[in-house]
Write an enzyme that holds these catalytic residues in place. Structure first.
Site, PDB file in Angstrom:
ATOM      1  N   THR A  38       0.834  -1.219   0.000  1.00 59.83           N
ATOM      2  CA  THR A  38       0.000   0.000   0.000  1.00 59.83           C
ATOM      3  C   THR A  38       0.862   1.259   0.000  1.00 59.83           C
ATOM      4  O   THR A  38       0.337   2.367  -0.037  1.00 59.83           O
ATOM      5  CB  THR A  38      -0.906   0.049   1.262  1.00 59.83           C
ATOM      6  OG1 THR A  38      -0.072  -0.035   2.431  1.00 59.83           O
ATOM      7  CG2 THR A  38      -1.897  -1.086   1.271  1.00 59.83           C
ATOM      8  N   VAL A  60       7.417  -8.708   5.130  1.00 59.41           N
ATOM      9  CA  VAL A  60       7.787  -9.100   6.501  1.00 59.41           C
ATOM     10  C   VAL A  60       7.031 -10.324   7.011  1.00 59.41           C
ATOM     11  O   VAL A  60       7.340 -10.823   8.090  1.00 59.41           O
ATOM     12  CB  VAL A  60       7.641  -7.930   7.514  1.00 59.41           C
ATOM     13  CG1 VAL A  60       8.514  -6.759   7.127  1.00 59.41           C
ATOM     14  CG2 VAL A  60       6.190  -7.513   7.681  1.00 59.41           C
ATOM     15  N   LYS A  94      -2.028 -11.512   8.164  1.00 58.47           N
ATOM     16  CA  LYS A  94      -0.686 -12.102   8.159  1.00 58.47           C
ATOM     17  C   LYS A  94       0.377 -11.116   8.626  1.00 58.47           C
ATOM     18  O   LYS A  94       1.290 -11.478   9.360  1.00 58.47           O
ATOM     19  CB  LYS A  94      -0.353 -12.624   6.749  1.00 58.47           C
ATOM     20  CG  LYS A  94      -0.992 -13.981   6.471  1.00 58.47           C
ATOM     21  CD  LYS A  94      -0.821 -14.416   5.035  1.00 58.47           C
ATOM     22  CE  LYS A  94       0.574 -14.900   4.743  1.00 58.47           C
ATOM     23  NZ  LYS A  94       0.663 -15.450   3.359  1.00 58.47           N
ATOM     24  N   GLY A 105      11.071 -12.028  16.662  1.00 59.88           N
ATOM     25  CA  GLY A 105      12.198 -12.975  16.611  1.00 59.88           C
ATOM     26  C   GLY A 105      13.488 -12.240  16.282  1.00 59.88           C
ATOM     27  O   GLY A 105      14.546 -12.493  16.884  1.00 59.88           O
ATOM     28  N   LYS A 108      14.715 -10.333  19.252  1.00 56.77           N
ATOM     29  CA  LYS A 108      15.332 -11.242  20.227  1.00 56.77           C
ATOM     30  C   LYS A 108      16.752 -11.594  19.769  1.00 56.77           C
ATOM     31  O   LYS A 108      17.707 -11.511  20.544  1.00 56.77           O
ATOM     32  CB  LYS A 108      14.445 -12.494  20.333  1.00 56.77           C
ATOM     33  CG  LYS A 108      14.919 -13.520  21.323  1.00 56.77           C
ATOM     34  CD  LYS A 108      13.785 -14.528  21.572  1.00 56.77           C
ATOM     35  CE  LYS A 108      14.276 -15.704  22.388  1.00 56.77           C
ATOM     36  NZ  LYS A 108      14.839 -16.771  21.560  1.00 56.77           N
ATOM     37  N   TYR A 148      -8.559  -6.376  10.684  1.00 52.52           N
ATOM     38  CA  TYR A 148      -7.555  -5.390  11.116  1.00 52.52           C
ATOM     39  C   TYR A 148      -7.489  -5.337  12.638  1.00 52.52           C
ATOM     40  O   TYR A 148      -6.417  -5.442  13.234  1.00 52.52           O
ATOM     41  CB  TYR A 148      -7.940  -4.029  10.536  1.00 52.52           C
ATOM     42  CG  TYR A 148      -6.966  -2.910  10.836  1.00 52.52           C
ATOM     43  CD1 TYR A 148      -5.681  -2.919  10.295  1.00 52.52           C
ATOM     44  CD2 TYR A 148      -7.344  -1.828  11.632  1.00 52.52           C
ATOM     45  CE1 TYR A 148      -4.792  -1.873  10.546  1.00 52.52           C
ATOM     46  CE2 TYR A 148      -6.462  -0.781  11.881  1.00 52.52           C
ATOM     47  CZ  TYR A 148      -5.193  -0.805  11.330  1.00 52.52           C
ATOM     48  OH  TYR A 148      -4.313   0.229  11.578  1.00 52.52           O
ATOM     49  N   THR A 178      -4.492   9.672  12.286  1.00 54.41           N
ATOM     50  CA  THR A 178      -3.421  10.639  12.044  1.00 54.41           C
ATOM     51  C   THR A 178      -3.521  11.126  10.603  1.00 54.41           C
ATOM     52  O   THR A 178      -3.929  10.371   9.726  1.00 54.41           O
ATOM     53  CB  THR A 178      -2.059   9.965  12.304  1.00 54.41           C
ATOM     54  OG1 THR A 178      -2.066   9.485  13.650  1.00 54.41           O
ATOM     55  CG2 THR A 178      -0.912  10.928  12.129  1.00 54.41           C
TER      56      THR A 178
HETATM   57  P1  NAD Z   1       0.358   2.920   4.899  1.00 58.31           P
HETATM   58  O1  NAD Z   1      -0.503   1.966   4.147  1.00 58.31           O
HETATM   59  O2  NAD Z   1       0.631   4.248   4.312  1.00 58.31           O
HETATM   60  O3  NAD Z   1       1.756   2.241   5.227  1.00 58.31           O
HETATM   61  C1  NAD Z   1       1.906   0.887   5.530  1.00 58.31           C
HETATM   62  C2  NAD Z   1       3.134   0.362   4.803  1.00 58.31           C
HETATM   63  O4  NAD Z   1       3.334  -1.021   5.111  1.00 58.31           O
HETATM   64  C3  NAD Z   1       3.007   0.462   3.277  1.00 58.31           C
HETATM   65  O5  NAD Z   1       4.139   1.110   2.733  1.00 58.31           O
HETATM   66  C4  NAD Z   1       2.919  -1.005   2.825  1.00 58.31           C
HETATM   67  O6  NAD Z   1       3.439  -1.213   1.526  1.00 58.31           O
HETATM   68  C5  NAD Z   1       3.711  -1.698   3.923  1.00 58.31           C
HETATM   69  N1  NAD Z   1       3.392  -3.122   4.073  1.00 58.31           N
HETATM   70  C6  NAD Z   1       2.156  -3.684   4.189  1.00 58.31           C
HETATM   71  N2  NAD Z   1       2.270  -5.023   4.304  1.00 58.31           N
HETATM   72  C7  NAD Z   1       3.596  -5.300   4.277  1.00 58.31           C
HETATM   73  C8  NAD Z   1       4.355  -6.497   4.352  1.00 58.31           C
HETATM   74  N3  NAD Z   1       3.765  -7.692   4.482  1.00 58.31           N
HETATM   75  N4  NAD Z   1       5.715  -6.425   4.276  1.00 58.31           N
HETATM   76  C9  NAD Z   1       6.334  -5.226   4.141  1.00 58.31           C
HETATM   77  N5  NAD Z   1       5.662  -4.054   4.061  1.00 58.31           N
HETATM   78  C10 NAD Z   1       4.314  -4.093   4.121  1.00 58.31           C
HETATM   79  O7  NAD Z   1      -0.280   3.063   6.363  1.00 58.31           O
HETATM   80  P2  NAD Z   1       0.077   4.087   7.529  1.00 58.31           P
HETATM   81  O8  NAD Z   1      -1.080   4.974   7.707  1.00 58.31           O
HETATM   82  O9  NAD Z   1       1.429   4.664   7.317  1.00 58.31           O
HETATM   83  O10 NAD Z   1       0.127   3.091   8.766  1.00 58.31           O
HETATM   84  C11 NAD Z   1       1.367   2.581   9.272  1.00 58.31           C
HETATM   85  C12 NAD Z   1       1.112   1.740  10.517  1.00 58.31           C
HETATM   86  O11 NAD Z   1       0.486   2.525  11.521  1.00 58.31           O
HETATM   87  C13 NAD Z   1       0.201   0.538  10.266  1.00 58.31           C
HETATM   88  O12 NAD Z   1       0.680  -0.562  11.002  1.00 58.31           O
HETATM   89  C14 NAD Z   1      -1.131   1.001  10.817  1.00 58.31           C
HETATM   90  O13 NAD Z   1      -1.896  -0.073  11.270  1.00 58.31           O
HETATM   91  C15 NAD Z   1      -0.708   1.914  11.954  1.00 58.31           C
HETATM   92  N6  NAD Z   1      -1.733   2.936  12.242  1.00 58.31           N
HETATM   93  C16 NAD Z   1      -1.929   3.994  11.421  1.00 58.31           C
HETATM   94  C17 NAD Z   1      -2.902   4.942  11.721  1.00 58.31           C
HETATM   95  C18 NAD Z   1      -3.133   6.167  10.858  1.00 58.31           C
HETATM   96  O14 NAD Z   1      -3.945   7.030  11.247  1.00 58.31           O
HETATM   97  N7  NAD Z   1      -2.462   6.328   9.750  1.00 58.31           N
HETATM   98  C19 NAD Z   1      -3.711   4.768  12.863  1.00 58.31           C
HETATM   99  C20 NAD Z   1      -3.488   3.665  13.656  1.00 58.31           C
HETATM  100  C21 NAD Z   1      -2.487   2.752  13.354  1.00 58.31           C
END
Ligand code: NAD
Length: 315
Positions: A38, A60, A94, A105, A108, A148, A178
């Site tokens: 994404t 990852v 996943k 891991g 650690k 989620y 955010t």
């Molecule tokens: P985003 O989609 O812009 O960024 C997520 C990134 O993770 C992307 O670059 C995507 O390519 C990468 N990604 C997804 N699956 C992956 C995988 N299997 N291996 C490697 N990379 C992978 O989203 P964001 O808004 O920047 O959110 C980042 C984190 O913060 C997320 O974990 C989200 O759950 C958490 N979060 C965000 C918000 C918000 O308001 N933006 C709120 C709560 C939590």
């Protein structure tokens, strides 16, 4: 002096890319990891010429190997907006489960401190308002958003298990909505949706009657909170968000005023399991980290609007 080394997963995403910038600025060696599910490589391209920055294209959920030492890991990889995780339910589950397991891991193995990005969604559709960290939440595990919410709840659970059973140095942040530059215009969330509608001459779509509330934290404030939590010695979850609450209808009106659009507001049915209220209780962040948001909505929205205007070629 050798630089501290930090691995940031989800580096090409909205939050991950701002974290890369911040840690470079703080004098760290930053290893960004992403599979561009994404994210957008453009968000970090400006860092490629720097010798303090490395980029690993990697999923990852597969075994994660990083050569050399690591001092910190920030696990931010995950689809994050409803439009993404509803389209990619399995990947979302996943990355929260297998992905988090792999990174714990790695923490650690390297004796690194790890901070995982959890979310206000662990509170589900809350019956307690505002939500303190002690609230256990009200999540529908088999509802559409469950993929989620439950992935993140599992993430928190396995992180605590690694802390308690393997002594891994862990931090858990619960991030509330955010916003800021590098958000995707088409990520389905209210703010980019309203702004792109205003900028492209479409009416602003409000779901339900617009009385549901949200609170919006500017990205620079969030990044400061993440940095402070990482450097603290507290391993239980901490809410970071802006408690200034607004209804979605009022928010749409604010955007109309800011953009000067002549479009009107139209209403559409509320999506299933859409939370009615969301507002962080940030007592803990204030007491433990001396953190509170500094950027008010008017200022943050102006900067974000300028970014979206550029992104749409309307500047
Ligand atoms: P985003 O989609 O812009 O960024 C997520 C990134 O993770 C992307 O670059 C995507 O390519 C990468 N990604 C997804 N699956 C992956 C995988 N299997 N291996 C490697 N990379 C992978 O989203 P964001 O808004 O920047 O959110 C980042 C984190 O913060 C997320 O974990 C989200 O759950 C958490 N979060 C965000 C918000 C918000 O308001 N933006 C709120 C709560 C939590």
């Amino acid at each position: 002096m050798t630089k501290k080394r930090v691995l940031i997963t989800g580096a090409a995403g909205f939050l991950g890319s701002h974290l890369c910038d911040r840690f470079i600025k703080e004098g760290f060696h930053v290893i960004g990891m992403d599979n561009l599910l994404t994210g957008n490589i453009k968000n970090i391209e400006h860092l490629f010429p720097l010798k303090e920055f490395e980029y690993f294209h990697h999923d990852v959920t597969k075994f994660v190997h990083v050569p050399g030492e690591l001092d910190y890991i920030l696990h931010f990889a995950s689809p994050a907006s409803p439009i993404d995780y509803l389209k990619m339910p399995i990947q979302t589950l996943k990355v929260g489960s297998l992905g988090t397991h792999n990174l714990l891991g790695l923490a650690k193995e390297k004796n690194a401190r790890i901070l995982v990005a959890s979310t206000s969604e662990v509170y589900g559709d809350p019956n307690v308002h505002p939500q303190p960290e002690e609230y256990w939440g009200n999540v529908n595990p088999v509802g559409p958003r469950g993929v989620y919410d439950e992935a993140k709840r599992f993430m928190e659970s396995i992180t605590m298990a690694y802390h308690n059973f393997h002594g891994v140095d862990t931090r858990i942040i619960r991030i509330f909505n955010t916003y800021g530059p590098r958000m995707r215009l088409d990520d389905g969330r209210a703010l980019p949706a309203f702004m792109s509608q205003a900028l492209t001459g479409q009416d602003l779509t409000v779901f339900g009657d617009g009385s549901q509330t949200r609170s919006f934290c500017y990205v620079a404030d969030l990044v400061e909170g993440i940095f402070r939590l990482l450097m603290s010695d507290y391993h239980m979850p901490v809410n970071i968000g802006n408690p200034a609450e607004i209804t979605l209808l009022e928010f749409a009106e604010e955007i109309i005023k800011l953009t000067g659009t002549k479009q009107k507001i139209v209403f559409q049915p509320l999506p299933k399991d859409d939370p009615k209220q969301r507002k962080p209780d940030i007592t803990k962040a204030k007491a433990l980290l001396g953190w509170e948001p500094k950027v008010d909505r008017a200022e943050g929205l102006k900067i974000t609007y300028e970014y979206f205007k550029q992104a749409l070629g309307k500047a």
